[in-house]
Design an enzyme around this catalytic site. Structure first.
Site, PDB file in Angstrom:
ATOM      1  N   SER A  21       0.802  -1.227   0.000  1.00 18.76           N
ATOM      2  CA  SER A  21       0.000   0.000   0.000  1.00 18.76           C
ATOM      3  C   SER A  21       0.833   1.275   0.000  1.00 18.76           C
ATOM      4  CB  SER A  21      -0.942  -0.003   1.203  1.00 18.76           C
ATOM      5  OG  SER A  21      -0.218  -0.089   2.401  1.00 18.76           O
ATOM      6  N   THR A 139       1.448   7.010   0.508  1.00 12.63           N
ATOM      7  CA  THR A 139       0.594   5.893   0.108  1.00 12.63           C
ATOM      8  C   THR A 139       0.609   5.702  -1.395  1.00 12.63           C
ATOM      9  OG1 THR A 139      -1.652   4.973   0.301  1.00 12.63           O
ATOM     10  CG2 THR A 139      -1.496   7.309  -0.177  1.00 12.63           C
ATOM     11  N   ARG A 149      -6.496   9.399  -9.968  1.00  9.28           N
ATOM     12  CA  ARG A 149      -7.056   9.654  -8.626  1.00  9.28           C
ATOM     13  C   ARG A 149      -5.940  10.011  -7.618  1.00  9.28           C
ATOM     14  NH1 ARG A 149      -6.515   7.415  -3.179  1.00  9.28           N
ATOM     15  NH2 ARG A 149      -8.491   7.659  -2.117  1.00  9.28           N
ATOM     16  N   VAL A 150      -6.162  11.084  -6.909  1.00 10.91           N
ATOM     17  CA  VAL A 150      -5.280  11.465  -5.806  1.00 10.91           C
ATOM     18  C   VAL A 150      -6.140  11.463  -4.546  1.00 10.91           C
ATOM     19  CG1 VAL A 150      -3.928  13.365  -4.824  1.00 10.91           C
ATOM     20  CG2 VAL A 150      -3.727  12.837  -7.262  1.00 10.91           C
ATOM     21  N   GLY A 151      -5.626  10.881  -3.477  1.00 13.68           N
ATOM     22  CA  GLY A 151      -6.398  10.781  -2.239  1.00 13.68           C
ATOM     23  C   GLY A 151      -6.064  11.905  -1.269  1.00 13.68           C
ATOM     24  N   ASP A 152      -6.324  11.624  -0.010  1.00  5.30           N
ATOM     25  CA  ASP A 152      -6.107  12.629   1.036  1.00  5.30           C
ATOM     26  C   ASP A 152      -4.645  12.797   1.438  1.00  5.30           C
ATOM     27  OD1 ASP A 152      -6.128   9.975   2.031  1.00  5.30           O
ATOM     28  OD2 ASP A 152      -6.483  10.680   4.063  1.00  5.30           O
ATOM     29  N   THR A 172      -4.935   7.886   8.075  1.00  4.30           N
ATOM     30  CA  THR A 172      -5.065   6.786   7.120  1.00  4.30           C
ATOM     31  C   THR A 172      -6.542   6.383   7.053  1.00  4.30           C
ATOM     32  OG1 THR A 172      -4.416   4.520   6.585  1.00  4.30           O
ATOM     33  CG2 THR A 172      -4.454   5.080   8.895  1.00  4.30           C
ATOM     34  N   GLY A 173      -6.909   5.772   5.929  1.00  5.78           N
ATOM     35  CA  GLY A 173      -8.304   5.346   5.790  1.00  5.78           C
ATOM     36  C   GLY A 173      -8.871   5.767   4.452  1.00  5.78           C
ATOM     37  N   ASN A 174     -10.170   5.886   4.404  1.00  4.27           N
ATOM     38  CA  ASN A 174     -10.859   6.205   3.160  1.00  4.27           C
ATOM     39  C   ASN A 174     -10.639   7.682   2.784  1.00  4.27           C
ATOM     40  OD1 ASN A 174     -12.817   7.055   1.266  1.00  4.27           O
ATOM     41  ND2 ASN A 174     -14.161   5.354   1.830  1.00  4.27           N
ATOM     42  N   GLY A 175      -9.607   7.901   1.976  1.00  5.93           N
ATOM     43  CA  GLY A 175      -9.161   9.261   1.696  1.00  5.93           C
ATOM     44  C   GLY A 175     -10.159  10.091   0.916  1.00  5.93           C
TER      45      GLY A 175
HETATM   46  N1  GLY Z   1      -5.807   7.301   2.702  1.00 10.31           N
HETATM   47  C1  GLY Z   1      -5.201   6.846   1.523  1.00 10.31           C
HETATM   48  C2  GLY Z   1      -5.989   7.050   0.319  1.00 10.31           C
HETATM   49  O1  GLY Z   1      -7.214   7.045   0.377  1.00 10.31           O
HETATM   50  O2  GLY Z   1      -5.415   7.177  -0.731  1.00 10.31           O
END
Ligand code: GLY
Length: 254
Positions: A21, A139, A149-152, A172-175
């Protein structure tokens, strides 16, 4: 310094091919390309550097540190971030391992495959003997994500945040959901108001559940006194490590 500690600590995960990850060996997007997001924020100058959708470079947090130290910008993205990294002396390399390629191929040929698959991140907060705080996050994002896609994680105040007068936090988690709440900024602001690190993490995550989201989200925080805390929402356990002169342990919130 805390800046070195966060960079080198996160490099450990980025360079580990068994860590699916983060960095090298991270699971790729839907087209089989590994892209990484990272941020590092340094308290003494309230400065940050970040990369989003960085390709073919093994140590994203170190490129983020170069953005912090060598430019007046904060966030570079995509192939242009790769070009910047190369200028800074990083080598372009294949980030798929045999194992991650095989997992992507298996996902791709499954006609019932899901759009993406949630997985993890490394976040780290450190305070050094001078009382300087650094927070960072790195990450490869969601496996099988839509290209681009870029996350948090590379977003200041979402993936990580610090204020040298208060402390720092990392997420960490659902970005995709978490970045709508700037939870690491919020955690630091709650600590500024006098909450303990754990209370501040809990209160930030409550904002997410109060809006009706049922997602996995986890925070770690350290205050200026060197006290640490963590919290999580969602069903997945949250292992996190704490290290100080008196303690060196991994705790898991279930
Ligand atoms: N927290 C990592 C992501 O959603 O990319």
């Amino acid at each position: 310094t805390s800046l070195d500690a966060v960079e080198k600590g996160i490099n450990n995960a980025e360079l580990d091919p068994e860590n699916s990850s983060v960095g090298f060996g991270g699971l790729p997007d839907e087209d089989g390309e590994v892209t990484n997001d990272a941020v590092i924020m340094w308290g003494p100058k309230h400065a940050a550097g970040a990369v989003g959708c960085l390709k073919r470079i093994k140590r994203p947090i170190s490129v983020a540190r170069k953005v912090l130290e060598k430019t007046r910008h904060t966030l570079l993205v995509g192939d242009d971030a790769t070009a910047f990294a190369v200028k800074m002396g990083f080598k372009e390399e294949e980030l798929l391992t045999e194992k991650s390629r095989a997992r992507w191929e298996e996902w791709k040929k499954n006609p019932k495959h899901t759009d993406f698959w949630n997985h993890d991140t490394i976040g780290m907060v450190a305070i050094d003997k001078n009382g300087d705080v650094t927070a960072g996050c790195s990450t490869s994002g969601l496996a099988w994500k839509i290209r681009g896609r870029v996350g948090d994680s590379p977003i200041v105040g979402s993936g990580a945040y610090c204020d040298n007068d208060v402390g720092g936090a990392a997420a960490t988690g659902n970005g995709d959901v978490m970045m709508r709440f700037c939870p690491t900024l919020l955690t630091v602001e709650f600590m500024r108001q006098g909450m303990s690190p754990t209370e501040a993490c809990e209160k930030s995550l409550q904002r997410i559940t109060d809006k009706g989201y049922r997602v996995s989200a986890c925070l770690v925080a350290v205050n200026k006194k060197g006290e640490s805390g963590a919290a999580k929402i969602g069903v997945r356990p949250f292992p996190h490590a704490i290290r100080n002169p008196a303690l060196d342990e991994v705790r898991t919130i279930r």
